[in-house]
Design an enzyme around this catalytic site. Structure first.
Site, PDB file in Angstrom:
ATOM      1  N   LYS A   4       5.144   2.879   1.233  1.00 58.68           N
ATOM      2  CA  LYS A   4       6.418   2.630   1.885  1.00 58.68           C
ATOM      3  C   LYS A   4       7.106   3.950   2.195  1.00 58.68           C
ATOM      4  O   LYS A   4       6.867   4.970   1.554  1.00 58.68           O
ATOM      5  CB  LYS A   4       7.312   1.755   1.016  1.00 58.68           C
ATOM      6  N   ARG A  38       7.049  -0.238   5.858  1.00 57.23           N
ATOM      7  CA  ARG A  38       6.182  -0.450   4.698  1.00 57.23           C
ATOM      8  C   ARG A  38       4.783  -0.801   5.184  1.00 57.23           C
ATOM      9  O   ARG A  38       4.612  -1.266   6.308  1.00 57.23           O
ATOM     10  CB  ARG A  38       6.723  -1.579   3.809  1.00 57.23           C
ATOM     11  N   LEU A  96       0.814  -1.215   0.000  1.00 51.85           N
ATOM     12  CA  LEU A  96       0.000   0.000   0.000  1.00 51.85           C
ATOM     13  C   LEU A  96       0.848   1.266   0.000  1.00 51.85           C
ATOM     14  O   LEU A  96       0.449   2.285  -0.545  1.00 51.85           O
ATOM     15  CB  LEU A  96      -0.939   0.010   1.213  1.00 51.85           C
ATOM     16  N   LYS A 138       1.180  -1.969   9.039  1.00 49.60           N
ATOM     17  CA  LYS A 138       2.508  -1.365   9.038  1.00 49.60           C
ATOM     18  C   LYS A 138       3.513  -2.446   9.430  1.00 49.60           C
ATOM     19  O   LYS A 138       3.364  -3.092  10.471  1.00 49.60           O
ATOM     20  CB  LYS A 138       2.589  -0.216  10.042  1.00 49.60           C
ATOM     21  N   PHE A 195      11.159   4.211   6.871  1.00 48.03           N
ATOM     22  CA  PHE A 195      11.164   3.513   8.147  1.00 48.03           C
ATOM     23  C   PHE A 195      10.364   2.221   8.133  1.00 48.03           C
ATOM     24  O   PHE A 195      10.674   1.289   8.853  1.00 48.03           O
ATOM     25  CB  PHE A 195      10.605   4.452   9.215  1.00 48.03           C
ATOM     26  N   ASP A 217       1.272  16.280  12.282  1.00 48.16           N
ATOM     27  CA  ASP A 217       1.641  15.968  10.894  1.00 48.16           C
ATOM     28  C   ASP A 217       0.386  15.893  10.024  1.00 48.16           C
ATOM     29  O   ASP A 217       0.194  14.942   9.257  1.00 48.16           O
ATOM     30  CB  ASP A 217       2.421  14.653  10.821  1.00 48.16           C
TER      31      ASP A 217
END
Length: 663
Positions: A70, A75, A68, A91, A73, A185
């Site tokens: 990457k 994927r 989905l 994850k 840190f 973020d």
């Protein structure tokens, strides 16, 4: 995940779920990052997780699907629980990346924080585990990816769409702030969209607890284009910093690019610190006012989340209750629906609708039906109720996943379609058949399939393997390839006899048969027309072109769906018509007017085909993940049983049919 709190000359975020991490986007300043220090060989090479991942504590197995996204840190993969068929976004973090105590602590903090979150507009945390190679974090799968993907396809969104998404973002953000959590973020790539076009706020790798002014974190972390001035000035993060990022998100969706984006990262930072940006005149006055009220240099001067929702941009503008999946790729029609359209929309939501009574039509109305062949308005037919649980413009998933992107097919001008819709259908001689009173409907096909499969399962004894299959079953017609292009035209499929059909969004159906020498056309009232290809009326040429485009795409890009022998097929002219198709989270379901039911499972590409034999008994064909087909009389399965693998799929189909029959 390492929260990547770097100096202002570096790239500031490593978002491991964003598939466009290293591509220019509104989430990132378009400047090359500085060279990174060399890593050890073990850090440079990230081995793929095993095809089947096993939780060492519970023993549960998960089948790894497509990648989905990457980042530097981790994927993110699609994974399916083999016991329940439930799909997740997972994850996967290599153990080599958390070898240091502070790295593992950050991952642990992210997990512990996300576990506490339960809100409609926050990505759901399911569970996690680790083995010797990786840490696995199981999250809610959002099939329509993120606002970053929608932005790339659309570039700009309309005011009603932006209001729709911002309301959901603010709802999730208020929940976080009330719990004393800063996201830190906020960007398009962290707003995920599920099957129902509902937004979920995700990725809490940089999230932190809200502190007092004196204790606030003063590290610079986030995504350059969305950083607030106080963050760059190292004055610390507060809820006002998330509000600033929200204003940048709004600007990006409406204008097509972030407000402070430049070709140079340092210049971007100068623009942010000076709050130097331009409001395009194309923006509506309320949108301009709201953006200006959010992007204030002094955090205390910015609107709060509640004040944003009370702004005239929201209170005086129309906000849709839902957005159609097609809005992922194109501007949606968002006019308030009429009572009639509301009725049809409600009826279309049911996977297998009840049989509707016939409505008498006068000859002129019957004649006018043909002029609506490419109107593009989704409708339910009277005797063929259709539903569209689609994913909009889909992607080629794998050599055996028969989904196609919109790009190769997007050559038919919409304007031409509208023009052809207004032409009359005159002066052409064609063989035709009237609608039959006892024609099969999706409801009747589904009901029959559900009944025979339920009876089979109820009497089936336990067995460890499948019984011997038929050595030479009589050939039957099934779907070998398909392409979902319902975001613009409809659903296309290739049959095992090489005929190609498309069920268009407005309910008509056109097939190219007999090696494309004849064209079969079916109205929504089941009246059929058969033309020689060279004598096809002008009014149908546009639809024929669309069918040919889909046919060529499938021929050039997709593999056959299994090893079933396609020789000695029934006559091409007797091809069944697709009555209805639907996508669930796990499978594609197709119903045909000859009573055939076909179910294609996404994860392992297995297939079930239920059809009637010449003596009206039922045959079940199972195509395994190795693409090997086996056909069984349903009566034999009922008497002798079958493997748990096949039994599980049969139960899923029955539950699916039962669920939507009750809807």
């Amino acid at each position: 995940m390492d929260p990547a709190c770097f100096s202002t000359t570096q790239r500031l975020s490593c978002h491991m779920m964003n598939p466009d991490l290293f591509k220019p986007s509104p989430d990132r300043a378009q400047t090359a990052p500085p060279p990174k220090p060399s890593r050890s060989k073990s850090e440079q090479i990230k081995p793929e997780p095993a095809q089947v991942v096993v939780d060492p504590k519970t023993g549960r197995s998960y089948f790894k699907g497509k990648l989905l996204g990457k980042g530097g840190f981790a994927r993110c993969y699609e994974m399916t629980d083999l016991a329940t068929n439930k799909m997740y976004a997972v994850k996967v973090i290599p153990q080599s990346r958390v070898s240091k105590p502070h790295q593992r602590e950050k991952i642990t903090n992210e997990i512990e924080l996300h576990k506490t979150l339960q809100h409609k507009h926050v990505v759901k945390f399911s569970h996690h585990f680790e083995d010797q190679e990786n840490i696995y974090i199981f999250l809610e799968l959002c099939s329509r990816k993120s606002l970053a993907h929608i932005w790339k396809a659309r570039h700009t969104l309309t005011d009603p769409e932006v209001r729709y998404y911002l309301r959901q973002i603010i709802s999730g953000l208020k929940y976080l702030h009330n719990k004393g959590i800063l996201h830190r973020d906020l960007k398009l790539g962290n707003f995920f969209v599920n099957e129902n076009m509902e937004l979920r706020l995700g990725d809490f790798g940089l999230a932190a607890k809200l502190e007092t002014v004196e204790q606030r974190k003063k590290t610079i972390c986030g995504t350059p284009n969305y950083l607030a001035p106080e963050v760059l000035n190292r004055q610390g993060h507060g809820i006002e910093s998330d509000v600033w990022s929200l204003g940048c998100v709004m600007y990006t969706l409406l204008c097509g690019n972030p407000p402070f984006e430049t070709l140079d990262l340092k210049e971007t930072y100068r623009c942010i610190k000076e709050v130097r940006y331009t409001l395009p005149p194309s923006l509506s006055p309320p949108a301009q006012k709201l953006i200006s009220a959010i992007l204030q240099k002094n955090p205390t001067d910015r609107l709060t989340l509640d004040q944003i929702l009370s702004h005239e941009f929201f209170t005086k503008g129309f906000t849709p209750d839902r957005l159609p999946p097609s809005s992922c790729m194109m501007v949606p029609e968002l006019n308030p629906p009429s009572p009639a359209k509301k009725f049809f929309t409600k009826m279309a939501k049911s996977l297998f609708g009840r049989r509707k009574s016939k409505v008498e039509k006068n000859p002129s109305e019957e004649k006018d039906d043909i002029s609506k062949l490419v109107s593009g308005i989704v409708k339910c037919s009277i005797s063929r109720q259709m539903s569209y649980k689609t994913v909009g413009a889909t992607e080629v998933t794998s050599p055996t996943g028969h989904q196609a992107s919109s790009g190769p097919l997007d050559t038919q001008p919409e304007e031409e379609s509208r023009k052809s819709a207004s032409r009359s259908f005159k002066g052409t001689v064609a063989s035709s058949t009237d609608a039959c009173e006892d024609v099969l409907t999706p409801a009747s096909v589904a009901e029959s399939a559900m009944k025979v499969l339920s009876n089979c399962l109820s009497t089936m004894p336990a067995a460890s393997k499948n019984p011997p299959c038929l050595s030479k079953p009589k050939p039957f017609i099934w779907v070998t390839k398909w392409v979902d292009y319902s975001n613009k035209y409809g659903f296309g499929y290739q049959l095992s006899n090489k005929n190609i059909g498309v069920l268009f969004n407005e309910g008509t159906h056109l097939s190219l048969c007999d090696q494309r020498r004849t064209v079969h056309y079916c109205l929504t009232n089941n009246k059929h027309f058969i033309f020689q290809a060279e004598a096809l009326p002008e009014q149908l040429q546009s639809q024929k072109q669309i069918v040919e485009l889909m046919a060529n795409y499938m021929e050039q890009n997709l593999m056959e769906g299994g090893d079933l022998n396609c020789e000695d097929q029934p006559p091409p002219t007797s091809s069944p018509l697709l009555l209805q198709w639907v996508k669930t989270d796990h499978a594609l379901v197709m119903l045909f007017n000859n009573g055939t039911l076909q179910v294609n499972f996404y994860t392992d590409h297995t297939k079930l085909i239920l059809c009637k034999s010449s003596d009206s008994s039922y045959l079940l064909t199972y195509i395994s993940r190795e693409r090997v087909s086996s056909t069984y009389p349903l009566s034999v399965l009922s008497e002798r049983g079958c493997s748990s693998e096949l039994r599980h799929r049969l139960r899923y189909v029955v539950q699916l049919l039962q669920h939507h029959a009750d809807a």
